[in-house]
Design a protein around this motif. Structure first.
Motif, PDB file in Angstrom:
ATOM      1  N   SER A 103      50.163  24.520  48.648  1.00 30.73           N
ATOM      2  CA  SER A 103      51.496  24.384  48.062  1.00 30.73           C
ATOM      3  C   SER A 103      51.717  25.406  46.948  1.00 30.73           C
ATOM      4  O   SER A 103      52.859  25.803  46.691  1.00 30.73           O
ATOM      5  CB  SER A 103      51.695  22.969  47.516  1.00 30.73           C
ATOM      6  N   THR A 104      50.653  25.871  46.294  1.00 30.62           N
ATOM      7  CA  THR A 104      50.798  26.856  45.222  1.00 30.62           C
ATOM      8  C   THR A 104      51.055  28.246  45.798  1.00 30.62           C
ATOM      9  O   THR A 104      52.048  28.901  45.458  1.00 30.62           O
ATOM     10  CB  THR A 104      49.553  26.880  44.330  1.00 30.62           C
ATOM     11  N   ALA A 105      50.187  28.713  46.677  1.00 33.95           N
ATOM     12  CA  ALA A 105      50.380  30.020  47.298  1.00 33.95           C
ATOM     13  C   ALA A 105      51.656  30.042  48.131  1.00 33.95           C
ATOM     14  O   ALA A 105      52.337  31.070  48.207  1.00 33.95           O
ATOM     15  CB  ALA A 105      49.176  30.382  48.160  1.00 33.95           C
ATOM     16  N   GLY A 106      52.000  28.918  48.726  1.00 33.46           N
ATOM     17  CA  GLY A 106      53.191  28.859  49.557  1.00 33.46           C
ATOM     18  C   GLY A 106      54.468  29.148  48.804  1.00 33.46           C
ATOM     19  O   GLY A 106      55.471  29.585  49.387  1.00 33.46           O
ATOM     20  N   GLY A 107      54.465  28.941  47.482  1.00 34.93           N
ATOM     21  CA  GLY A 107      55.639  29.206  46.673  1.00 34.93           C
ATOM     22  C   GLY A 107      56.001  30.673  46.581  1.00 34.93           C
ATOM     23  O   GLY A 107      57.106  31.022  46.130  1.00 34.93           O
ATOM     24  N   ILE A 108      55.110  31.553  47.001  1.00 32.54           N
ATOM     25  CA  ILE A 108      55.371  32.989  46.955  1.00 32.54           C
ATOM     26  C   ILE A 108      56.511  33.377  47.892  1.00 32.54           C
ATOM     27  O   ILE A 108      57.269  34.312  47.621  1.00 32.54           O
ATOM     28  CB  ILE A 108      54.085  33.769  47.306  1.00 32.54           C
ATOM     29  N   ALA A 109      56.659  32.649  48.999  1.00 35.73           N
ATOM     30  CA  ALA A 109      57.615  33.035  50.033  1.00 35.73           C
ATOM     31  C   ALA A 109      59.023  33.238  49.494  1.00 35.73           C
ATOM     32  O   ALA A 109      59.723  34.176  49.895  1.00 35.73           O
ATOM     33  CB  ALA A 109      57.619  31.984  51.150  1.00 35.73           C
ATOM     34  N   ARG A 110      59.438  32.403  48.564  1.00 32.26           N
ATOM     35  CA  ARG A 110      60.819  32.481  48.061  1.00 32.26           C
ATOM     36  C   ARG A 110      61.062  33.695  47.171  1.00 32.26           C
ATOM     37  O   ARG A 110      62.195  33.991  46.803  1.00 32.26           O
ATOM     38  CB  ARG A 110      61.151  31.214  47.293  1.00 32.26           C
TER      39      ARG A 110
END
Length: 254
Positions: free
Chosen positions: A102-109
């Motif tokens: 969930s932390t690394a996934g926030g990069i997408a935005r």
């Protein structure tokens, strides 16, 4: 109330509360304690929660990682800061790997201003965010979908990662103990290791709450990452210990 609807309701309640007692759940859903125990047994067997004395918990332990939906609600402001800081490691035209966390996934935005990019991910939230985005060549890793981790894992995902190469990879980890990263699930560990092997540069994004924890499976030494990003001050002496172990730590402030 049908059992599947009730079990979904139990999970939704735990997403907010973190844990609950059998007596409270029986009263909330208007069923017997025996029925609640059967529901919790079924949900535990599916890997969505862990039974504890007198009830159930969705909070992590050394053997159990929380559901993706619960983790998304934890340390949200800190995770957003980490993702915003990490994109400075990316240049237009590069190939980027983003893991299931969930932390690394926030990069997408944050990737719109860095296009064109090729993005490789097994994280369904990332795939949904970037699907159809102009200037993004999206490579969605195949494999078996895990509802708990909201991502794809297993032989197909692993075979895909072995055939790919990237400029940079962003990973998360559920537990940091000493100068090492750990995770509770072996399939998640295998996927993360292959992502690291596929990338020239590797960055770990972990909120401060992950430090001082341990989990069943060793993932990697922290020195394998070019930088470890975290969002709050660590315990006294930990910076020195990590520096002595060859670990580069970046504190992302408010």
């Amino acid at each position: 109330m049908k059992s599947d609807i009730r079990r979904q309701g139990i999970m939704e309640f735990l997403m907010d509360a973190g844990q609950a007692g059998v007596d409270d759940l029986a009263l909330r859903f208007g069923v017997s304690k025996m029925t609640v125990h059967r529901d919790l047994d079924e949900l535990e067997e599916s890997g969505f929660l862990r039974k504890v004395r007198g009830g159930a918990s969705i909070q992590p332990s050394s053997l159990f990682e929380s559901d993706f939906r619960y983790r998304q609600k934890q340390a949200t402001e800190e995770k957003q800061r980490l993702a915003a800081a990490a994109v400075a490691m990316i240049e237009p035209g590069q190939t980027v790997i983003i893991d299931d966390g969930s932390t690394a996934g926030g990069i997408a935005r944050h990737l719109a201003d860095l296009r064109p990019l090729t993005v490789i991910s097994n994280n369904l939230a990332v795939i949904q965010d970037l699907a159809g985005a102009g200037g993004i060549n999206l490579i969605a890793l195949g494999g078996q979908y895990s509802k708990k981790f909201h991502g794809f894992f297993g032989l197909l995902a692993e075979a895909s990662l072995k055939s790919l190469r990237a400029d940079v990879a962003f990973l998360s980890s559920s537990a940091i103990h000493g100068a090492s990263a750990f995770h509770q699930d072996q399939e998640v560990v295998l996927a993360k290791r292959l992502m690291m092997a596929a990338a020239t540069r590797k960055y770990l994004l972990v909120d401060h709450g992950k430090f001082g924890r341990t989990a069943l499976h060793f993932l990697t030494d922290l020195k394998a990452f070019d930088t470890v990003f975290t969002g709050r001050e660590l315990e006294p002496g930990l910076y020195e210990a990590l520096d002595a172990a060859g670990v580069s730590v970046a504190l992302v402030g408010n």
